[in-house]
Design a protein around this motif. Structure first.
Motif, PDB file in Angstrom:
ATOM      1  N   PHE A  77       0.837  -1.200   0.000  1.00  0.00           N
ATOM      2  CA  PHE A  77       0.000   0.000   0.000  1.00  0.00           C
ATOM      3  C   PHE A  77       0.871   1.249   0.000  1.00  0.00           C
ATOM      4  N   SER A  78       1.907   1.230   0.805  1.00  0.00           N
ATOM      5  CA  SER A  78       2.815   2.378   0.893  1.00  0.00           C
ATOM      6  C   SER A  78       3.449   2.676  -0.464  1.00  0.00           C
ATOM      7  N   LEU A  81       0.756   4.098  -2.757  1.00  0.00           N
ATOM      8  CA  LEU A  81       0.407   5.459  -2.367  1.00  0.00           C
ATOM      9  C   LEU A  81       1.471   6.439  -2.860  1.00  0.00           C
ATOM     10  N   ALA A  82       2.719   6.041  -2.734  1.00  0.00           N
ATOM     11  CA  ALA A  82       3.807   6.922  -3.166  1.00  0.00           C
ATOM     12  C   ALA A  82       3.800   7.119  -4.686  1.00  0.00           C
ATOM     13  N   ALA A 120     -10.825   2.717   6.374  1.00  0.00           N
ATOM     14  CA  ALA A 120     -11.042   4.143   6.648  1.00  0.00           C
ATOM     15  C   ALA A 120      -9.709   4.884   6.685  1.00  0.00           C
ATOM     16  N   GLY A 121      -8.711   4.299   7.341  1.00  0.00           N
ATOM     17  CA  GLY A 121      -7.420   4.950   7.449  1.00  0.00           C
ATOM     18  C   GLY A 121      -6.756   5.125   6.088  1.00  0.00           C
ATOM     19  N   ARG A 122      -6.814   4.085   5.272  1.00  0.00           N
ATOM     20  CA  ARG A 122      -6.178   4.159   3.952  1.00  0.00           C
ATOM     21  C   ARG A 122      -6.968   5.055   2.999  1.00  0.00           C
ATOM     22  N   ALA A 124      -8.737   7.630   3.789  1.00  0.00           N
ATOM     23  CA  ALA A 124      -8.522   9.040   4.140  1.00  0.00           C
ATOM     24  C   ALA A 124      -7.241   9.558   3.489  1.00  0.00           C
ATOM     25  N   LEU A 125      -6.202   8.735   3.480  1.00  0.00           N
ATOM     26  CA  LEU A 125      -4.943   9.143   2.847  1.00  0.00           C
ATOM     27  C   LEU A 125      -5.117   9.327   1.340  1.00  0.00           C
ATOM     28  N   GLU A 128      -7.308  12.385   0.463  1.00  0.00           N
ATOM     29  CA  GLU A 128      -6.653  13.681   0.631  1.00  0.00           C
ATOM     30  C   GLU A 128      -5.701  13.967  -0.527  1.00  0.00           C
ATOM     31  N   ILE A 129      -4.996  12.940  -0.970  1.00  0.00           N
ATOM     32  CA  ILE A 129      -4.070  13.134  -2.099  1.00  0.00           C
ATOM     33  C   ILE A 129      -4.844  13.431  -3.380  1.00  0.00           C
ATOM     34  N   GLY A 132      -6.231  17.036  -3.442  1.00  0.00           N
ATOM     35  CA  GLY A 132      -5.253  18.044  -3.787  1.00  0.00           C
ATOM     36  C   GLY A 132      -5.197  18.306  -5.285  1.00  0.00           C
ATOM     37  N   THR A 169     -14.416   8.757   6.967  1.00  0.00           N
ATOM     38  CA  THR A 169     -13.139   9.307   6.501  1.00  0.00           C
ATOM     39  C   THR A 169     -13.076  10.822   6.635  1.00  0.00           C
ATOM     40  N   GLY A 170     -14.252  11.476   6.709  1.00  0.00           N
ATOM     41  CA  GLY A 170     -14.259  12.923   6.800  1.00  0.00           C
ATOM     42  C   GLY A 170     -13.931  13.598   5.471  1.00  0.00           C
TER      43      GLY A 170
ATOM     44  N   ALA C  74      -1.306  14.185   3.979  1.00  0.00           N
ATOM     45  CA  ALA C  74      -1.249  12.841   3.412  1.00  0.00           C
ATOM     46  C   ALA C  74      -0.052  12.690   2.484  1.00  0.00           C
ATOM     47  N   GLU C  75       0.241  13.737   1.732  1.00  0.00           N
ATOM     48  CA  GLU C  75       1.370  13.672   0.808  1.00  0.00           C
ATOM     49  C   GLU C  75       2.682  13.475   1.570  1.00  0.00           C
ATOM     50  N   SER C  78       2.851  10.087   3.192  1.00  0.00           N
ATOM     51  CA  SER C  78       3.102   9.068   2.169  1.00  0.00           C
ATOM     52  C   SER C  78       4.582   9.001   1.805  1.00  0.00           C
ATOM     53  N   LEU C  81       6.478   7.489   4.748  1.00  0.00           N
ATOM     54  CA  LEU C  81       6.209   6.054   4.846  1.00  0.00           C
ATOM     55  C   LEU C  81       7.032   5.296   3.814  1.00  0.00           C
ATOM     56  N   ARG C 114     -11.971  12.260  14.648  1.00  0.00           N
ATOM     57  CA  ARG C 114     -11.347  12.323  13.335  1.00  0.00           C
ATOM     58  C   ARG C 114      -9.814  12.229  13.477  1.00  0.00           C
ATOM     59  N   LEU C 117      -8.958   8.574  14.104  1.00  0.00           N
ATOM     60  CA  LEU C 117      -8.890   7.781  12.877  1.00  0.00           C
ATOM     61  C   LEU C 117      -7.573   8.051  12.152  1.00  0.00           C
ATOM     62  N   GLY C 121      -5.159   4.893  11.789  1.00  0.00           N
ATOM     63  CA  GLY C 121      -4.918   4.412  10.434  1.00  0.00           C
ATOM     64  C   GLY C 121      -3.445   4.477  10.059  1.00  0.00           C
TER      65      GLY C 121
END
Lengths: 280, 280, 280, 280
Positions: A77-78, A81-82, A120-122, A124-125, A128-129, A132, A169-170, C74-75, C78, C81, C114, C117, C121
């Motif tokens: 996942f990391s 995501l990168a 939810a944690g993943r 949200a990341l 957010e990306i 942007g 996730t908000g 998040a960026e 990421s 990580l 929030r 989480l 996460g």
């Protein structure tokens, strides 16, 4: 809303220029982006030229896939995501507005709440990306009991749960991919759809179900083209989208291998007509 | 630990004085309280006299049922909650130490997390009221997939989830009713039990499973007497209890209707022997 | 447990070879790794040689910092990580066993749940990657009210909350960094520590507090050396660690600028003695 | 929306017939029910007669209090819950439509998430019982930092958190009591209100704040009459209510002891005028 050509969802393959020709020829309102093709163009200018061509043909973009797996190991996942910003750059250059994925409705090892935290944690990341870059994320829940009951721990498999996950996730750039097939197999009704706002919906799939099986026996990978068996209340479903003034893509994803054995023009002509009748 | 006679769990009925005779005659180490009988005695002094008689026969109390339904309407739950102190008073007078109930592993209407809130919120109230009287609450999770997959929303059906629910309440007087049958049908192992502390366990049931069905086809209400088919690893299960110095009741609950058709002394002699062999 | 030299936590600076000399000279039992120094060595063999030298001097490793910020965008998260495996490789080559960080106890924008989480996460991702390399993660909660009340939304600032967060992640390689100063400012007692298992503790800090302020007026960055004012019950705190057979590092982190103005040998001699008296 | 007379919220007392006279005389649009008075009438017919009289005077009901304490012991809460149907019966007979209470924004013993479970679990029970009678529940969050920071664990003290709690219960008959004073002290803006639907609001309080204190130094029990100091953006707040077509009660709750020392007609004339100017 507009009919969207997704060759992959039909089990068909063609290079992007061919897909574009076919979409225009058969009167679709849009088609899915092909990120591999966009990447192969080698530069933003070329990508923008293709996007202009799509627009010139009177077509809109459908949805791109999300190259991130929410159930991968943390390491994978990391890495995914990168790599996401690079992928996003292509989509933005092409003017694509949304990406989508589905929620695996069970897990052999993670009980519901632990799987919830993972998603939810993943999410949200990722959201957010994407935010942007002005991109929305569509999430599809999977309804068939013959799928969610196959491992030790069932997970999200209904509209209510998918909405709750999105709220958790908000993020305000996550919405739903609604599919008549999942809506039907999840035992949901028109009333369940009535509480949605149009901003809750990112994309729509319409399919029908075989007539010779009970709802709880339906198989995720054996569906029918929309409106062909009448098992699913397509009218009721579409009436909600119309009342909401839904403006996004509508496609079919029937998982019928027989389609690949027929002439592609026959298939696309049939599908385009089915989508048009559903949308009107 | 001690063998515990629960006539109800065997599908048998007898008034309390008879049950007491039978428990003593067949060498059980304890028997379940009969709250209706205790209430009928009409006063604390009489209840204490019966409790003394139980102790004089060398017997300990098993577990009483919890007269509260976690899935009732709010109105019904409220009424049951308000009636609880009265019930508790009888149990305390008799020297009973714990009450127990089970978690319904699915719901037709409430998705997992909403059902979780319902259970956690109500459990916290019940546990606090029980704690005021020094009583513990035992919770049993239900393992068979043929049960938890029968409604739209599966719920808690594993050891891990049950422990998480108990932790969520923040109560330190809630523990588990462990049942070999649920442990087996939930696909759990001896390793899963090894992380338990003795204070996590309030009561234990041991049963076996029919040999002619796969694990995921086992039926909640069709079990076998412990150690009779060898489907379930009773040895591994009991070895964990022994290593923990578990000191509570152990009973059988086979849901075999045939037991009620046999002479009661035959049945209890067999069951008492099975419990003794498992415990030793 | 063993006394651990962390020059950074004392507000002092020295290159690693000097720090190693000082740790040995003043009788510390361990010292913090210096990841920048390890990286500058240019290779695994050199890193292992340094690690062997540390061991030859009778010293153990303390804890490395975690180069990940749980409240970053998040960026940024990421990127951090994705860089973690490289960092981990150095630590593993050196034989370091744990990394640590702290939880920011408030946020101007994110309400508690929030923020929860976000932390849970991200923690789950970091912990899984660390676990793959056999590393543990220590988390420190921050107690002073003068800190957690400075933004709109207070967050985790107590032992109970930190333990709950760790449980939420489902990771078994996350534990606590216990600091007497946070334990005191959070209004906690010896009884609160008694429910811990030794596996819950990754590292320990001991500090005292100025005698001229009430508990709720204590400042996070104005502490005292352990045992010097008697405000904090160091004896009670250490007795729990002894009863648990805690075997990890113990250091001081007083945030006293005056230390940097004194001869370094004076400071380390004093601190080493204070740690030894506390540990014995 | 309509101006609502709540003598209690003004620190004034009068029997119900007097309050009714005063409400009519000073041109209020509604007044709070007096449940003790309604009960004293001795029967449904009499209650309905009073309700008819209120309507005949051109007045609507404000909101009744909720006789349940969410932070009481389980025993007390259980007793209050069991008494609720009786209370509801009176309200329904009188035609009252909503009850309200506030959320205590901190706790000395329960960390945030445990307090959250306590509130969500109890709220769900109360809301379900109220829903059975067609009643709505209004919840007020409390904003001043000088209040929420006074115990070890701050709790809900913002609009975002209150909305999240309401969503968590799954009840569709819970909404907000919005108070300008809490909106201001919580550091919230007109933009924060813009995401509300009219169905999210059950009742509204408007107050101003003393001009000689910073926002974070404002005291919960020292407010000013609306529009008198200009500290709070009353215009911005009311413009959102107008745009939403909010149709419920608006009252003041200034906690100014000086009001009780003035002639009641002077006070009510002033307050009624302030409410009218704010509403128009």
């Amino acid at each position: 809303m507009y009919s969207n050509l997704s060759l992959g969802a039909l089990g068909l393959t063609a290079d992007f220029p061919t897909a574009l020709e076919l979409a225009a020829k058969h009167g679709f309102g849009g088609l899915d982006p092909d990120v591999g093709y966009l990447r192969s163009l080698g530069g933003t200018t070329e990508v923008q030229r293709v996007a202009a061509e799509v627009a010139d043909r009177g077509l809109r973009w459908g949805m791109a896939g999300l190259p991130v797996n929410f159930t991968a190991t943390a390491e994978e996942f990391s890495t995914q995501l990168a790599a996401l910003p690079d992928h996003i750059e292509l989509l933005v250059a092409a003017g694509v507005r949304s990406v989508g994925t589905w929620i695996r409705p069970m897990d052999e090892d993670l009980p519901y709440r632990r799987n919830w935290l993972r998603h939810a944690g993943r999410l949200a990341l990722v959201a957010e990306i994407l935010a942007g870059a002005g991109l929305r994320l569509g999430l599809e829940y999977i309804g068939p009991k013959t799928f969610w009951s196959t491992e030790r721990f069932p997970f999200i498999h209904s509209l209510a749960e998918a909405r709750e996950l999105i709220a958790e996730t908000g993020a305000d750039n996550i919405g739903l991919i609604l599919d008549t097939y999942h809506w039907y197999t999840a035992g949901e009704s028109v009333a369940d759809l009535r509480s949605l706002s149009v901003s809750d919906i990112v994309a729509v799939d319409i399919n029908d179900a075989p007539a010779d099986r009970e709802r709880d026996s339906q198989q995720d990978l054996d569906r029918r083209l929309p409106g062909t068996t009448g098992v699913i209340d397509l009218q009721g479903f579409m009436s909600v989208l119309r009342d909401l003034d839904y403006d996004g893509p509508v496609k079919v994803e029937p998982f019928m291998k027989s389609l690949a054995e027929r002439p592609i023009d026959d298939v696309l002509s049939e599908v385009s007509g089915q989508l048009d009748r559903a949308i009107d």
